[in-house]
Design an enzyme around this catalytic site. Structure first.
Site, PDB file in Angstrom:
ATOM      1  N   CYS A 104       0.894  -1.158   0.000  1.00  0.00           N
ATOM      2  CA  CYS A 104       0.000   0.000   0.000  1.00  0.00           C
ATOM      3  C   CYS A 104       0.928   1.202   0.000  1.00  0.00           C
ATOM      4  CB  CYS A 104      -0.916   0.035   1.219  1.00  0.00           C
ATOM      5  SG  CYS A 104      -1.950   1.515   1.214  1.00  0.00           S
ATOM      6  N   CYS A 107      -0.513   4.126   2.528  1.00  0.00           N
ATOM      7  CA  CYS A 107      -0.523   3.945   3.983  1.00  0.00           C
ATOM      8  C   CYS A 107      -0.268   2.474   4.306  1.00  0.00           C
ATOM      9  CB  CYS A 107      -1.830   4.451   4.592  1.00  0.00           C
ATOM     10  SG  CYS A 107      -3.309   4.024   3.657  1.00  0.00           S
ATOM     11  N   SER A 108      -1.269   1.740   4.755  1.00  0.00           N
ATOM     12  CA  SER A 108      -1.018   0.340   5.114  1.00  0.00           C
ATOM     13  C   SER A 108      -2.264  -0.514   4.922  1.00  0.00           C
ATOM     14  CB  SER A 108      -0.520   0.250   6.558  1.00  0.00           C
ATOM     15  OG  SER A 108      -1.459   0.867   7.416  1.00  0.00           O
ATOM     16  N   CYS A 109      -3.020  -0.265   3.859  1.00  0.00           N
ATOM     17  CA  CYS A 109      -4.218  -1.053   3.582  1.00  0.00           C
ATOM     18  C   CYS A 109      -3.830  -2.522   3.413  1.00  0.00           C
ATOM     19  CB  CYS A 109      -4.917  -0.541   2.323  1.00  0.00           C
ATOM     20  SG  CYS A 109      -5.477   1.163   2.496  1.00  0.00           S
TER      21      CYS A 109
HETATM   22 FE    FE Z   1      -3.387   2.019   2.846  1.00  0.00          FE
END
Ligand code: FE
Length: 199
Positions: A104, A107-109
């Site tokens: 991602c 961000c950190s999906c």
């Molecule tokens: Fe994300």
């Protein structure tokens, strides 16, 4: 919504969460060790185990594999997994000639229902930027050396789509049952930064 400058609502969720945890801890309402234990459970047990069950089913049931690649969300739901951060999961299959890896960049999906919480390296800005620009080098640094003729496909997660990699079933596991295959499937293989090894 009316807010005043400096209110908690202006802070990123991570900071707000941290502040809230600290406050609750100070007042003796929660035990951070318990919270850490829950996080560890989702990071290392519950989440990736669900994904591993999906992969083992796909390896042993060709019709399920077909459904999984056609509509990941629905096929994963067949096994009882879904919900928050898994509303739209797309499954991509690794083969001898093409290798999928997930990131991602924003961000950190991450597909929580099948993989749990993302590991720290997944959230690391270095991984997020470099895996796109130099995937072969980054994978090699993470211990996965791919032949030059293997195509690498990088999938960028978003709030709309979460990705799950269906790793290759390792050679020499033909005699294993679905249940016996489950523990071989690692989180990293389902993100695409590792292969599933022959036991
Ligand atoms: Fe994300």
């Amino acid at each position: 919504m009316t807010t005043t400058n400096g209110s908690a609502e202006h802070l990123p969720i991570a900071l707000r969460t941290e502040a809230l945890e600290q406050l609750l801890t100070e007042r003796g309402l929660i035990d951070p060790k318990v919270i850490d234990g829950l996080i560890t459970t989702y990071e290392t047990n519950v989440g990736p185990l669900n994904g591993a069950k999906v992969v083992a089913r796909a390896w042993t049931d060709p019709e399920y594999r077909h459904r999984l690649l056609e509509d990941g969300t629905a096929a994963i739901k067949e096994l009882g997994f879904g919900g928050m951060q898994g509303e739209h999961i797309v499954v991509v299959e690794n083969t001898a000639t093409s290798h999928n890896v997930v990131v991602c960049t924003l961000c950190s999906c991450y597909p929580w229902p099948v993989l749990g919480l993302p590991p720290s390296w997944y959230k690391d800005p270095a991984y997020r930027s470099r895996i796109v620009k130099e995937p072969r080098t980054v994978l090699s640094e993470m211990g996965l050396d791919l032949d030059d003729d293997v195509q690498i496909i990088v999938h960028d997660s978003s709030s709309e789509v979460r990705w799950l990699v269906l790793p290759e079933r390792p050679a020499g596991t033909e005699h294993l049952t679905e249940e016996e295959l489950v523990p071989l499937v690692t989180r990293d293989a389902m993100v695409g930064v590792a292969k599933v090894e022959t036991p």
